[in-house]
Design a protein around this motif. Structure first.
Motif, PDB file in Angstrom:
ATOM      1  N   THR A  21     -19.105  25.742  34.652  1.00 43.74           N
ATOM      2  CA  THR A  21     -18.300  25.048  33.651  1.00 43.74           C
ATOM      3  C   THR A  21     -16.857  24.818  34.084  1.00 43.74           C
ATOM      4  OG1 THR A  21     -17.594  27.089  32.628  1.00 43.74           O
ATOM      5  CG2 THR A  21     -19.609  26.110  31.788  1.00 43.74           C
ATOM      6  N   ARG A  22     -16.447  25.497  35.119  1.00 42.55           N
ATOM      7  CA  ARG A  22     -15.040  25.465  35.535  1.00 42.55           C
ATOM      8  C   ARG A  22     -14.125  25.872  34.380  1.00 42.55           C
ATOM      9  NH1 ARG A  22     -14.554  23.838  40.589  1.00 42.55           N
ATOM     10  NH2 ARG A  22     -12.356  23.433  40.677  1.00 42.55           N
ATOM     11  N   ALA A  23     -14.514  26.946  33.760  1.00 45.17           N
ATOM     12  CA  ALA A  23     -13.668  27.529  32.731  1.00 45.17           C
ATOM     13  C   ALA A  23     -13.829  29.037  32.811  1.00 45.17           C
ATOM     14  CB  ALA A  23     -14.062  27.040  31.347  1.00 45.17           C
ATOM     15  N   VAL A  24     -12.761  29.732  32.501  1.00 51.07           N
ATOM     16  CA  VAL A  24     -12.793  31.185  32.521  1.00 51.07           C
ATOM     17  C   VAL A  24     -12.302  31.679  31.172  1.00 51.07           C
ATOM     18  CG1 VAL A  24     -11.617  33.204  33.479  1.00 51.07           C
ATOM     19  CG2 VAL A  24     -12.550  31.474  35.012  1.00 51.07           C
ATOM     20  N   GLY A  25     -12.958  32.660  30.637  1.00 51.04           N
ATOM     21  CA  GLY A  25     -12.518  33.241  29.375  1.00 51.04           C
ATOM     22  C   GLY A  25     -11.577  34.400  29.633  1.00 51.04           C
ATOM     23  N   VAL A  26     -10.543  34.495  28.839  1.00 52.86           N
ATOM     24  CA  VAL A  26      -9.626  35.621  28.973  1.00 52.86           C
ATOM     25  C   VAL A  26      -9.570  36.337  27.633  1.00 52.86           C
ATOM     26  CG1 VAL A  26      -7.266  36.347  29.431  1.00 52.86           C
ATOM     27  CG2 VAL A  26      -8.256  34.479  30.746  1.00 52.86           C
ATOM     28  N   LEU A  65      -1.294  36.941  30.986  1.00 50.54           N
ATOM     29  CA  LEU A  65      -1.974  35.723  30.556  1.00 50.54           C
ATOM     30  C   LEU A  65      -1.343  34.484  31.182  1.00 50.54           C
ATOM     31  CD1 LEU A  65      -4.078  34.429  28.760  1.00 50.54           C
ATOM     32  CD2 LEU A  65      -2.448  34.512  26.876  1.00 50.54           C
ATOM     33  N   GLU A  66      -0.039  34.452  31.170  1.00 53.93           N
ATOM     34  CA  GLU A  66       0.661  33.299  31.715  1.00 53.93           C
ATOM     35  C   GLU A  66       0.338  33.122  33.198  1.00 53.93           C
ATOM     36  OE1 GLU A  66       4.448  32.781  30.127  1.00 53.93           O
ATOM     37  OE2 GLU A  66       5.256  31.665  31.821  1.00 53.93           O
ATOM     38  N   ALA A  67       0.357  34.224  33.920  1.00 57.30           N
ATOM     39  CA  ALA A  67       0.063  34.150  35.346  1.00 57.30           C
ATOM     40  C   ALA A  67      -1.382  33.729  35.569  1.00 57.30           C
ATOM     41  CB  ALA A  67       0.344  35.496  36.010  1.00 57.30           C
ATOM     42  N   ALA A  68      -2.263  34.253  34.770  1.00 58.03           N
ATOM     43  CA  ALA A  68      -3.674  33.904  34.905  1.00 58.03           C
ATOM     44  C   ALA A  68      -3.864  32.413  34.623  1.00 58.03           C
ATOM     45  CB  ALA A  68      -4.522  34.738  33.952  1.00 58.03           C
ATOM     46  N   GLN A  69      -3.198  31.940  33.590  1.00 57.45           N
ATOM     47  CA  GLN A  69      -3.308  30.528  33.260  1.00 57.45           C
ATOM     48  C   GLN A  69      -2.867  29.654  34.437  1.00 57.45           C
ATOM     49  OE1 GLN A  69      -2.992  28.284  29.662  1.00 57.45           O
ATOM     50  NE2 GLN A  69      -4.121  27.359  31.339  1.00 57.45           N
ATOM     51  N   ASN A  70      -1.738  29.995  35.015  1.00 61.32           N
ATOM     52  CA  ASN A  70      -1.243  29.191  36.125  1.00 61.32           C
ATOM     53  C   ASN A  70      -2.212  29.185  37.291  1.00 61.32           C
ATOM     54  OD1 ASN A  70       0.998  28.609  34.670  1.00 61.32           O
ATOM     55  ND2 ASN A  70       2.308  30.116  35.681  1.00 61.32           N
ATOM     56  N   ALA A  71      -2.712  30.356  37.609  1.00 60.76           N
ATOM     57  CA  ALA A  71      -3.631  30.452  38.740  1.00 60.76           C
ATOM     58  C   ALA A  71      -4.900  29.660  38.449  1.00 60.76           C
ATOM     59  CB  ALA A  71      -3.963  31.911  39.019  1.00 60.76           C
ATOM     60  N   LEU A  72      -5.356  29.712  37.226  1.00 61.11           N
ATOM     61  CA  LEU A  72      -6.585  29.009  36.877  1.00 61.11           C
ATOM     62  C   LEU A  72      -6.390  27.497  36.916  1.00 61.11           C
ATOM     63  CD1 LEU A  72      -7.911  31.319  34.031  1.00 61.11           C
ATOM     64  CD2 LEU A  72      -8.988  30.884  36.243  1.00 61.11           C
ATOM     65  N   TYR A  82      -9.422  25.234  36.848  1.00 61.74           N
ATOM     66  CA  TYR A  82     -10.204  25.881  35.791  1.00 61.74           C
ATOM     67  C   TYR A  82      -9.488  25.828  34.451  1.00 61.74           C
ATOM     68  CZ  TYR A  82     -13.859  27.910  38.691  1.00 61.74           C
ATOM     69  OH  TYR A  82     -14.952  28.080  39.480  1.00 61.74           O
ATOM     70  N   ASP A  83     -10.251  25.628  33.411  1.00 59.98           N
ATOM     71  CA  ASP A  83      -9.714  25.766  32.064  1.00 59.98           C
ATOM     72  C   ASP A  83      -9.705  27.235  31.677  1.00 59.98           C
ATOM     73  OD1 ASP A  83      -9.149  23.164  30.784  1.00 59.98           O
ATOM     74  OD2 ASP A  83     -11.213  22.732  31.330  1.00 59.98           O
ATOM     75  N   LEU A  84      -8.830  27.555  30.748  1.00 61.93           N
ATOM     76  CA  LEU A  84      -8.766  28.943  30.280  1.00 61.93           C
ATOM     77  C   LEU A  84      -9.073  28.963  28.809  1.00 61.93           C
ATOM     78  CD1 LEU A  84      -7.399  31.353  28.901  1.00 61.93           C
ATOM     79  CD2 LEU A  84      -6.017  31.515  30.916  1.00 61.93           C
ATOM     80  N   THR A  85     -10.104  29.675  28.442  1.00 64.31           N
ATOM     81  CA  THR A  85     -10.464  29.812  27.039  1.00 64.31           C
ATOM     82  C   THR A  85     -10.038  31.195  26.583  1.00 64.31           C
ATOM     83  OG1 THR A  85     -12.301  28.293  27.277  1.00 64.31           O
ATOM     84  CG2 THR A  85     -12.372  29.774  25.415  1.00 64.31           C
ATOM     85  N   LEU A  86      -9.241  31.187  25.531  1.00 64.89           N
ATOM     86  CA  LEU A  86      -8.594  32.425  25.117  1.00 64.89           C
ATOM     87  C   LEU A  86      -9.354  33.111  23.994  1.00 64.89           C
ATOM     88  CD1 LEU A  86      -6.041  34.194  25.360  1.00 64.89           C
ATOM     89  CD2 LEU A  86      -5.016  32.770  23.592  1.00 64.89           C
ATOM     90  N   TYR A  87      -9.526  34.397  24.116  1.00 70.12           N
ATOM     91  CA  TYR A  87     -10.093  35.176  23.022  1.00 70.12           C
ATOM     92  C   TYR A  87      -9.134  36.305  22.704  1.00 70.12           C
ATOM     93  CZ  TYR A  87     -14.263  32.557  24.159  1.00 70.12           C
ATOM     94  OH  TYR A  87     -15.139  31.532  24.397  1.00 70.12           O
ATOM     95  N   ALA A  91      -6.216  38.999  39.407  1.00 67.19           N
ATOM     96  CA  ALA A  91      -7.474  39.020  38.660  1.00 67.19           C
ATOM     97  C   ALA A  91      -8.193  37.680  38.808  1.00 67.19           C
ATOM     98  CB  ALA A  91      -7.208  39.322  37.189  1.00 67.19           C
ATOM     99  N   VAL A  92      -7.433  36.621  38.711  1.00 70.00           N
ATOM    100  CA  VAL A  92      -8.031  35.293  38.847  1.00 70.00           C
ATOM    101  C   VAL A  92      -8.592  35.125  40.255  1.00 70.00           C
ATOM    102  CG1 VAL A  92      -7.512  32.828  38.980  1.00 70.00           C
ATOM    103  CG2 VAL A  92      -6.607  34.198  37.106  1.00 70.00           C
TER     104      VAL A  92
END
Lengths: 339, 339
Positions: free
Chosen positions: B59-64, B78-85, B90-95, B300-301
């Motif tokens: 899907t080219r998305a990662v859940g965080v 989260l911010e760093a993960a978002q940038n790396a993704l 990759y999209d970042l889906t937040l939970y 982590a990413v």
DNA sequence: AGCGGAGTTGCAAGCGCTTCCAGTTCGGAC
DNA sequence: GTCCGAACTGGAAGCGCTTGCAACTCCGCT
């Protein structure tokens, strides 16, 4: 992976019926619906969002675009939006624009066009006209919070009024020399600091005070920024203001700390007012104007979902902007000026 | 909506070739690839993530998954993960689990099973065994940051060591009565506060000091919480510690404010050390142990994507936990104890 | 000249759902 | 008893991609 066919087989109906029962679209007899629900729960069946999205064009996901994450206001709005979305069964896909020019561009050029979301929420974004064009091109409903984006439905606070009220509170206490730590700089929507300054000057004039440009200086919305500006305001005992109105609570807190450092008592020697009702405001006893970011986030989701609900084309009545509530919260950092 | 067929037609090849050219999977001649890229750019074609995901399973998305949003540490990760993704496409889906029991349950029961993401990143989560079971059931790679989750690959700081170093710094300066504002409560992984306390006691013993349980008290990781506990520690001049080690910078800042309020000078009368290197740490001159949450998110990413890259089954070598770097940052809140 | 293989490309079968359309059933109206 | 419509259900055609497989084109070799 267990699919819709498995559920259908378990209940003895067709996949079409299972789909209808689970999604609530189309007629299904109550008895069948119950059986399907039961079987799905039992088997642990969850619809594949890809398949469902591809077939229906609805993804049950909403994109949220923010310029920052690590600022109290944004995080509050985001958190509230997340909760509201989860409650409605929607995923939240986050787009944080704070990662530099390249990420920002790829978000607007690529990511938003992947059909991954049904709609968008944009929080206090400052966007270029080119970006606005892209947002429109997406052809999906968009709700903005805070930064008014031309032609898009916006939920916004009345920044002029909110500031006027804060400043009024100070003039009503008898203050005449009121400094303003304005917002400014980097990534924020520029209307906000401007409007807040306008409200401040309006209140001064209403009280018969001519605004002194020397008493207005911008900072970057942080504690450190507010501290630096306040320190400058307070340095000269001759020209010292008796009150400071900061365009955000964080800057107001910086001002309080700056005052304490040079031995000034708050509120006896200096009154301080902010805007936000930040989580630290009660701790510092800060008088402020609460703007309830959580409500803003929740309301944005509500609006967006209602638009999605009526399968509407993106609303063209973008001018139907909705004002939000705010309240003056008087704590212990404001008092009459020293005699 | 413009589809892959349009691009294929424009270039005069089959959709299959366009797909291969755009995704980089399968052989395509360089000349064709260039033409396809060009045409796609020109037409503004972006693959539909639903269709692509459905067909390929990727899907080219990662859940965080995060327990909070409005805490500096989480937002940084989260911010760093978002940038790396985003950089990796990759999209970042937040939970965000902070929305109460119901949302939490629906995340673990429903949302994570929608096949919307290729992998998960869990940030400092405290999870029940039932939840761990669900995470495993998803059958997708998971990387944890911070909270060690049994059987899952985890990136974590050595909390014992980090605390030992902070406390060592104080004992090396000559302090003997060192209080500890521990972490505790609500939603945090409970290993963390525990380990930090262990490191603190270890350092004391190494310096020949018997830990005094009366000098350890938990707070909730906030400025207000640290302030309250510190105020208690400092109330009695007879039994007052000469230094305070707080399990987070926010609590340390609370302690500094508490000290100032009763007229104690930092560091002359009281030394204070925190952990984090929070954005406010430089402002307060706070000596702390930096733990670089941004790096943690990025790492982590990186780990997760490498696992996805090799099309691996979720790694079973979950015990290959990786330690993270940290550094003592000495600023101006620590000094030798008063004579 | 004939052949094998490497490098490209196209065909077509899905991926797992949704939904249009047509069929079936059933209750009531006539 | 017949007919009609409403309520429900199933069949089957996609949604827009990816990918296994077969086909085709060039080569360099023998």
């Amino acid at each position: 992976m267990i699919g819709i066919d498995d559920v259908a087989r378990a209940v003895g109906v067709s996949p079409a019926t299972v789909s209808r029962a689970l999604s609530g679209r189309g007629p299904v007899s109550e008895a069948t619906r119950q059986q399907v629900l039961e079987a799905a729960r039992e088997l642990g069946y969850v619809v594949s969002s890809n398949a469902s999205g591809l077939a229906s064009g609805r993804t049950r996901a909403v994109g949220v675009i923010v310029p920052f994450l690590n600022r109290w206001f944004y995080a509050q709005v985001l958190e509230a939006a997340q909760n509201a979305l989860l409650a409605a069964g929607y995923d939240l896909t986050l787009y944080n624009l704070g990662g530099g020019v390249d990420t920002r561009r790829s978000v607007f050029e690529q990511f938003l066009f992947r059909q991954r979301v049904d709609g968008l929420i944009a929080i206090s974004l400052e966007v270029t006209t080119e970006e606005v064009r892209r947002l429109h091109e997406i052809g999906k409903p968009i709700v903005c919070v805070g930064g008014p984006i031309p032609g898009l439905r916006t939920l916004s606070i009345d920044d002029i009024e909110i500031s006027r009220i804060a400043t009024d509170h100070l003039t009503a206490l008898g203050h005449r020399r009121i400094a303003h730590i304005a917002g400014g700089g980097g990534g924020y929507d520029f209307h906000l600091p401007l409007n807040r300054r306008v409200g401040y000057e309006l209140a001064l004039r209403n009280a018969g005070i001519e605004p002194d440009p020397g008493l207005v200086e911008p900072a970057d919305f942080t504690i450190a920024g507010g501290h630096a500006v306040a320190a400058r305001f307070l340095a000269d005992p001759e020209r010292r203001p008796t009150a400071i109105f900061a365009a955000s609570d964080e800057m107001a807190i910086g001002a309080i700390l700056a005052a304490r450092e040079i031995g000034l008592r708050v509120p006896e020697d200096l009154s301080v007012v902010g805007i936000d009702d930040h989580e630290l405001a009660p701790f510092f006893g800060l008088t402020t104007v609460a703007q309830y970011p959580g409500n803003q986030g929740a309301r944005a989701v509500e609006l967006l979902l209602s638009e999605l609900g009526r399968d509407a084309a993106p609303s063209e009545d973008g001018e139907g902007n909705e004002p939000l509530g705010f309240d003056l919260v008087i704590r212990s950092t404001t008092a009459a000026p020293p005699a």
